[in-house]
Design a protein around this motif. Structure first.
Motif, PDB file in Angstrom:
ATOM      1  N   GLY A  16       0.791  -1.221   0.000  1.00 51.16           N
ATOM      2  CA  GLY A  16       0.000   0.000   0.000  1.00 51.16           C
ATOM      3  C   GLY A  16       0.824   1.271   0.000  1.00 51.16           C
ATOM      4  O   GLY A  16       0.273   2.357  -0.141  1.00 51.16           O
ATOM      5  N   LEU A  17       2.151   1.135   0.148  1.00 51.67           N
ATOM      6  CA  LEU A  17       3.035   2.304   0.162  1.00 51.67           C
ATOM      7  C   LEU A  17       3.909   2.313  -1.077  1.00 51.67           C
ATOM      8  O   LEU A  17       3.877   3.257  -1.860  1.00 51.67           O
ATOM      9  CB  LEU A  17       3.878   2.292   1.446  1.00 51.67           C
ATOM     10  CG  LEU A  17       4.753   3.508   1.807  1.00 51.67           C
ATOM     11  CD1 LEU A  17       6.080   3.532   1.075  1.00 51.67           C
ATOM     12  CD2 LEU A  17       4.010   4.817   1.622  1.00 51.67           C
ATOM     13  N   LEU A  18       4.668   1.246  -1.269  1.00 49.65           N
ATOM     14  CA  LEU A  18       5.477   1.097  -2.479  1.00 49.65           C
ATOM     15  C   LEU A  18       4.764   0.247  -3.520  1.00 49.65           C
ATOM     16  O   LEU A  18       4.867   0.508  -4.726  1.00 49.65           O
ATOM     17  CB  LEU A  18       6.819   0.437  -2.135  1.00 49.65           C
ATOM     18  CG  LEU A  18       7.777   1.211  -1.235  1.00 49.65           C
ATOM     19  CD1 LEU A  18       9.016   0.372  -0.939  1.00 49.65           C
ATOM     20  CD2 LEU A  18       8.180   2.536  -1.866  1.00 49.65           C
ATOM     21  N   VAL A  19       4.066  -0.759  -3.053  1.00 48.98           N
ATOM     22  CA  VAL A  19       3.446  -1.746  -3.939  1.00 48.98           C
ATOM     23  C   VAL A  19       1.928  -1.661  -3.840  1.00 48.98           C
ATOM     24  O   VAL A  19       1.371  -1.594  -2.740  1.00 48.98           O
ATOM     25  CB  VAL A  19       3.909  -3.172  -3.562  1.00 48.98           C
ATOM     26  CG1 VAL A  19       3.269  -4.205  -4.476  1.00 48.98           C
ATOM     27  CG2 VAL A  19       5.428  -3.273  -3.629  1.00 48.98           C
ATOM     28  N   ASP A  20       1.267  -1.673  -4.983  1.00 45.04           N
ATOM     29  CA  ASP A  20      -0.199  -1.624  -5.035  1.00 45.04           C
ATOM     30  C   ASP A  20      -0.741  -3.028  -4.756  1.00 45.04           C
ATOM     31  O   ASP A  20      -1.327  -3.670  -5.620  1.00 45.04           O
ATOM     32  CB  ASP A  20      -0.653  -1.126  -6.403  1.00 45.04           C
ATOM     33  CG  ASP A  20      -2.156  -0.894  -6.465  1.00 45.04           C
ATOM     34  OD1 ASP A  20      -2.796  -0.848  -5.387  1.00 45.04           O
ATOM     35  OD2 ASP A  20      -2.686  -0.765  -7.581  1.00 45.04           O
ATOM     36  N   SER A  21      -0.533  -3.477  -3.510  1.00 46.59           N
ATOM     37  CA  SER A  21      -0.857  -4.860  -3.162  1.00 46.59           C
ATOM     38  C   SER A  21      -2.078  -4.998  -2.258  1.00 46.59           C
ATOM     39  O   SER A  21      -2.544  -6.117  -2.031  1.00 46.59           O
ATOM     40  CB  SER A  21       0.349  -5.527  -2.476  1.00 46.59           C
ATOM     41  OG  SER A  21       0.832  -4.721  -1.427  1.00 46.59           O
ATOM     42  N   GLU A  22      -2.601  -3.890  -1.742  1.00 49.41           N
ATOM     43  CA  GLU A  22      -3.780  -4.021  -0.885  1.00 49.41           C
ATOM     44  C   GLU A  22      -4.965  -4.604  -1.655  1.00 49.41           C
ATOM     45  O   GLU A  22      -5.737  -5.387  -1.120  1.00 49.41           O
ATOM     46  CB  GLU A  22      -4.151  -2.665  -0.268  1.00 49.41           C
ATOM     47  CG  GLU A  22      -3.133  -2.115   0.728  1.00 49.41           C
ATOM     48  CD  GLU A  22      -2.946  -2.981   1.966  1.00 49.41           C
ATOM     49  OE1 GLU A  22      -3.652  -3.998   2.122  1.00 49.41           O
ATOM     50  OE2 GLU A  22      -2.076  -2.641   2.785  1.00 49.41           O
ATOM     51  N   ARG A  23      -5.076  -4.259  -2.930  1.00 46.32           N
ATOM     52  CA  ARG A  23      -6.165  -4.839  -3.737  1.00 46.32           C
ATOM     53  C   ARG A  23      -5.931  -6.332  -3.960  1.00 46.32           C
ATOM     54  O   ARG A  23      -6.884  -7.113  -4.073  1.00 46.32           O
ATOM     55  CB  ARG A  23      -6.300  -4.104  -5.067  1.00 46.32           C
ATOM     56  CG  ARG A  23      -5.065  -4.147  -5.947  1.00 46.32           C
ATOM     57  CD  ARG A  23      -5.246  -3.387  -7.250  1.00 46.32           C
ATOM     58  NE  ARG A  23      -4.047  -3.395  -8.070  1.00 46.32           N
ATOM     59  CZ  ARG A  23      -3.700  -4.396  -8.861  1.00 46.32           C
ATOM     60  NH1 ARG A  23      -4.475  -5.473  -8.940  1.00 46.32           N
ATOM     61  NH2 ARG A  23      -2.592  -4.338  -9.573  1.00 46.32           N
ATOM     62  N   ILE A  24      -4.656  -6.733  -4.017  1.00 43.18           N
ATOM     63  CA  ILE A  24      -4.348  -8.152  -4.173  1.00 43.18           C
ATOM     64  C   ILE A  24      -4.680  -8.894  -2.886  1.00 43.18           C
ATOM     65  O   ILE A  24      -5.259  -9.999  -2.913  1.00 43.18           O
ATOM     66  CB  ILE A  24      -2.866  -8.352  -4.550  1.00 43.18           C
ATOM     67  CG1 ILE A  24      -2.540  -7.579  -5.828  1.00 43.18           C
ATOM     68  CG2 ILE A  24      -2.556  -9.832  -4.740  1.00 43.18           C
ATOM     69  CD1 ILE A  24      -1.075  -7.632  -6.231  1.00 43.18           C
ATOM     70  N   TRP A  25      -4.325  -8.297  -1.749  1.00 46.26           N
ATOM     71  CA  TRP A  25      -4.708  -8.904  -0.472  1.00 46.26           C
ATOM     72  C   TRP A  25      -6.225  -9.051  -0.386  1.00 46.26           C
ATOM     73  O   TRP A  25      -6.731 -10.061   0.126  1.00 46.26           O
ATOM     74  CB  TRP A  25      -4.207  -8.036   0.691  1.00 46.26           C
ATOM     75  CG  TRP A  25      -2.805  -8.311   1.115  1.00 46.26           C
ATOM     76  CD1 TRP A  25      -1.715  -7.504   0.963  1.00 46.26           C
ATOM     77  CD2 TRP A  25      -2.312  -9.488   1.779  1.00 46.26           C
ATOM     78  NE1 TRP A  25      -0.591  -8.098   1.472  1.00 46.26           N
ATOM     79  CE2 TRP A  25      -0.919  -9.309   1.980  1.00 46.26           C
ATOM     80  CE3 TRP A  25      -2.926 -10.670   2.213  1.00 46.26           C
ATOM     81  CZ2 TRP A  25      -0.131 -10.280   2.606  1.00 46.26           C
ATOM     82  CZ3 TRP A  25      -2.133 -11.636   2.835  1.00 46.26           C
ATOM     83  CH2 TRP A  25      -0.757 -11.434   3.025  1.00 46.26           C
ATOM     84  N   MET A  26      -6.957  -8.071  -0.889  1.00 44.48           N
ATOM     85  CA  MET A  26      -8.418  -8.130  -0.867  1.00 44.48           C
ATOM     86  C   MET A  26      -8.914  -9.345  -1.649  1.00 44.48           C
ATOM     87  O   MET A  26      -9.812 -10.073  -1.199  1.00 44.48           O
ATOM     88  CB  MET A  26      -8.993  -6.837  -1.460  1.00 44.48           C
ATOM     89  CG  MET A  26     -10.513  -6.787  -1.486  1.00 44.48           C
ATOM     90  SD  MET A  26     -11.234  -6.679   0.160  1.00 44.48           S
ATOM     91  CE  MET A  26     -12.971  -6.573  -0.264  1.00 44.48           C
ATOM     92  N   GLU A  27      -8.333  -9.585  -2.810  1.00 45.60           N
ATOM     93  CA  GLU A  27      -8.712 -10.739  -3.617  1.00 45.60           C
ATOM     94  C   GLU A  27      -8.437 -12.049  -2.880  1.00 45.60           C
ATOM     95  O   GLU A  27      -9.283 -12.954  -2.840  1.00 45.60           O
ATOM     96  CB  GLU A  27      -7.936 -10.741  -4.939  1.00 45.60           C
ATOM     97  CG  GLU A  27      -8.280  -9.605  -5.884  1.00 45.60           C
ATOM     98  CD  GLU A  27      -7.366  -9.598  -7.103  1.00 45.60           C
ATOM     99  OE1 GLU A  27      -6.565 -10.548  -7.247  1.00 45.60           O
ATOM    100  OE2 GLU A  27      -7.456  -8.659  -7.903  1.00 45.60           O
ATOM    101  N   VAL A  28      -7.251 -12.143  -2.310  1.00 49.40           N
ATOM    102  CA  VAL A  28      -6.850 -13.369  -1.625  1.00 49.40           C
ATOM    103  C   VAL A  28      -7.708 -13.599  -0.381  1.00 49.40           C
ATOM    104  O   VAL A  28      -8.175 -14.713  -0.129  1.00 49.40           O
ATOM    105  CB  VAL A  28      -5.357 -13.316  -1.257  1.00 49.40           C
ATOM    106  CG1 VAL A  28      -4.961 -14.519  -0.410  1.00 49.40           C
ATOM    107  CG2 VAL A  28      -4.504 -13.255  -2.520  1.00 49.40           C
ATOM    108  N   GLU A  29      -7.909 -12.549   0.400  1.00 43.55           N
ATOM    109  CA  GLU A  29      -8.734 -12.682   1.608  1.00 43.55           C
ATOM    110  C   GLU A  29     -10.157 -13.089   1.259  1.00 43.55           C
ATOM    111  O   GLU A  29     -10.769 -13.910   1.963  1.00 43.55           O
ATOM    112  CB  GLU A  29      -8.728 -11.364   2.374  1.00 43.55           C
ATOM    113  CG  GLU A  29      -7.391 -11.059   3.031  1.00 43.55           C
ATOM    114  CD  GLU A  29      -7.203  -9.598   3.391  1.00 43.55           C
ATOM    115  OE1 GLU A  29      -6.165  -9.265   3.984  1.00 43.55           O
ATOM    116  OE2 GLU A  29      -8.101  -8.774   3.054  1.00 43.55           O
ATOM    117  N   SER A  30     -10.694 -12.539   0.169  1.00 43.06           N
ATOM    118  CA  SER A  30     -12.053 -12.902  -0.258  1.00 43.06           C
ATOM    119  C   SER A  30     -12.129 -14.378  -0.624  1.00 43.06           C
ATOM    120  O   SER A  30     -13.099 -15.068  -0.266  1.00 43.06           O
ATOM    121  CB  SER A  30     -12.474 -12.042  -1.450  1.00 43.06           C
ATOM    122  OG  SER A  30     -12.532 -10.675  -1.104  1.00 43.06           O
TER     123      SER A  30
END
Length: 228
Positions: A16-30
């Motif tokens: 969420g700071l360097l890498v746009d990964s929060e959306r990826i975490w959202m996918e995985v958590e879902s």
């Protein structure tokens, strides 16, 4: 460094700071929550931004009930992230430029993340390992963010004073950890807003930052301390 005042190091969060990964975490958590038999939405993710894997697992099982072991839930989350990060790692605006500027100045740097080493290593393939003097993963500390241990560990490994470091974070959990460690904290919120506070800078994007501005924050704090 002559041109950087009293700034000794820059410490970077990852997700969420360097890498746009929060959306990826959202996918995985879902996906994992669906496997557990429940639903998952933004309101759930917002409770966990910047937190540890164990916190995420405990929260998911509190919603679903004890239908699986914490180890299995954690394994599925890590595998889901690992699978996605084996491809291109999506960098956020301004990240590459700021990393390059700090590196060109010869300042020590650290990547300080709540993410486990396994996932961090895959992300580093995309970010570039050469940007960081040291890295601290979430499973390498006893107390994860919002505890100050991750940032205190990074400062110790770099051989610098935490009070003369700038820590860049996207979440309140991370900002809390950085400030508790004594770092000058800069928030670049991603999923959840981070409120302003005395001594804390909040900006919209890494594009709003450069090394001169970061160094000025540390110099300003030093001046305020001396006057106080």
């Amino acid at each position: 460094m002559d041109g950087n005042g009293c700034l000794q190091a820059v410490l970077f969060d990852m997700d969420g700071l360097l890498v746009d990964s929060e959306r990826i975490w959202m996918e995985v958590e879902s996906e994992v929550m669906a496997w557990l038999g429940g639903g998952w939405g933004p309101e759930h993710q917002e409770r966990l931004v910047g937190g540890s894997l164990s916190r995420t697992v405990a929260y998911m099982l509190s919603l679903s009930g004890p239908v699986a072991s914490p180890d299995e839930v954690g394994r599925r989350l890590l595998e889901g992230m690992a699978d996605r990060l084996r491809g291109e790692v999506p960098m956020l605006p301004g990240a590459e430029a700021l990393l390059a500027e700090v590196g060109a100045a010869g300042l020590p740097t650290a990547l300080v993340s709540s993410t486990h080493r396994r996932v961090m290593e895959l992300a580093l393939d995309g970010i570039g390992r050469g940007h960081f003097t040291v890295t601290v993963a979430g499973d390498e500390v006893s107390s994860p963010k919002p505890h100050p241990e991750p940032y205190l560990t990074a400062a110790r490994l770099l051989g610098v004073a935490a009070e003369r470091c700038v820590a860049l974070e996207d979440s309140l959990s991370g900002i809390t950890a950085a400030e508790a460690a004594g770092c000058v904290a800069v928030a670049v919120p991603s999923v959840v807003a981070v409120p302003t506070a005395p001594g804390r800078l909040v900006v919209e994007s890494l594009c709003d930052l450069d090394l001169r501005r970061l160094a000025a924050l540390v110099t300003l704090r030093g001046s305020a301390t001396t006057l106080g």
